[in-house]
Design a protein around this motif. Structure first.
Motif, PDB file in Angstrom:
ATOM      1  N   ALA A  75      81.260  68.011  63.655  1.00 56.54           N
ATOM      2  CA  ALA A  75      81.628  66.999  62.844  1.00 56.54           C
ATOM      3  C   ALA A  75      81.227  67.269  61.193  1.00 56.54           C
ATOM      4  O   ALA A  75      81.759  67.017  60.270  1.00 56.54           O
ATOM      5  N   ILE A  76      79.898  67.646  61.065  1.00 57.72           N
ATOM      6  CA  ILE A  76      79.406  68.160  59.721  1.00 57.72           C
ATOM      7  C   ILE A  76      79.954  68.988  59.127  1.00 57.72           C
ATOM      8  O   ILE A  76      80.352  69.202  57.906  1.00 57.72           O
ATOM      9  N   ASP A  77      80.269  70.235  59.706  1.00 58.85           N
ATOM     10  CA  ASP A  77      81.094  71.315  59.380  1.00 58.85           C
ATOM     11  C   ASP A  77      82.232  70.814  58.828  1.00 58.85           C
ATOM     12  O   ASP A  77      82.830  71.124  57.752  1.00 58.85           O
ATOM     13  N   ARG A  78      83.089  69.984  59.537  1.00 63.54           N
ATOM     14  CA  ARG A  78      84.390  69.599  59.069  1.00 63.54           C
ATOM     15  C   ARG A  78      84.140  68.835  57.961  1.00 63.54           C
ATOM     16  O   ARG A  78      85.167  68.608  56.986  1.00 63.54           O
ATOM     17  N   TYR A  79      83.431  67.959  57.982  1.00 65.90           N
ATOM     18  CA  TYR A  79      83.155  66.902  56.823  1.00 65.90           C
ATOM     19  C   TYR A  79      82.874  67.716  55.517  1.00 65.90           C
ATOM     20  O   TYR A  79      83.670  67.459  54.480  1.00 65.90           O
ATOM     21  N   ARG A  86      88.235  69.044  48.817  1.00 65.15           N
ATOM     22  CA  ARG A  86      88.709  67.912  47.729  1.00 65.15           C
ATOM     23  C   ARG A  86      88.212  68.238  46.522  1.00 65.15           C
ATOM     24  O   ARG A  86      88.476  67.977  45.625  1.00 65.15           O
ATOM     25  N   MET A  87      87.016  68.736  46.301  1.00 63.70           N
ATOM     26  CA  MET A  87      86.454  69.017  45.024  1.00 63.70           C
ATOM     27  C   MET A  87      87.187  70.167  44.578  1.00 63.70           C
ATOM     28  O   MET A  87      87.225  70.305  43.166  1.00 63.70           O
ATOM     29  N   ARG A  88      87.584  71.425  45.234  1.00 61.58           N
ATOM     30  CA  ARG A  88      88.484  72.183  44.421  1.00 61.58           C
ATOM     31  C   ARG A  88      89.696  71.873  44.084  1.00 61.58           C
ATOM     32  O   ARG A  88      90.247  72.235  43.262  1.00 61.58           O
ATOM     33  N   ALA A  89      90.339  70.883  44.951  1.00 58.49           N
ATOM     34  CA  ALA A  89      91.628  70.044  44.353  1.00 58.49           C
ATOM     35  C   ALA A  89      91.347  69.495  43.177  1.00 58.49           C
ATOM     36  O   ALA A  89      92.359  69.301  42.312  1.00 58.49           O
TER      37      ALA A  89
END
Length: 91
Positions: A75-79, A86-89
């Motif tokens: 879950a942490i890896d997915r988050y 999102r930051m790259r986008a």
């Protein structure tokens, strides 16, 4: 190398004050205990049903704890992956 390649080894603590470890071998599908060693000597046949059941319950709790920790890591890896995307986008 394991003594029993078809079983999973789990080290359990003795119930008394000694530092001895129980080298336990379980079947992964049934969680049944098949072998127990102390200092290289097999003692499974010397254990009472109550002790065997207690070790099996401890092993099930251990496996659940490992599964919970693994699921938390996923879950942490997915988050973190989604956050990075999102930051790259945003740039």
């Amino acid at each position: 190398m394991s003594r029993h390649d078809d079983l999973t080894m789990y080290m359990a603590n003795m119930r008394d004050d000694s530092d001895a470890k129980l080298e336990c071998y379980f079947d992964d599908y049934s969680n049944n205990l098949w072998h127990v060693y102390v200092n290289g000597a097999e003692i499974f046949n010397l254990l009472s049903d109550t002790v065997i059941q207690s070790l099996e319950q401890e092993y099930v709790k251990h496996r659940r704890s490992e599964a919970d920790a693994h699921n938390l890591e996923l879950a942490i890896d997915r988050y973190e992956s989604q956050r990075e995307a999102r930051m790259r986008a945003a740039y």
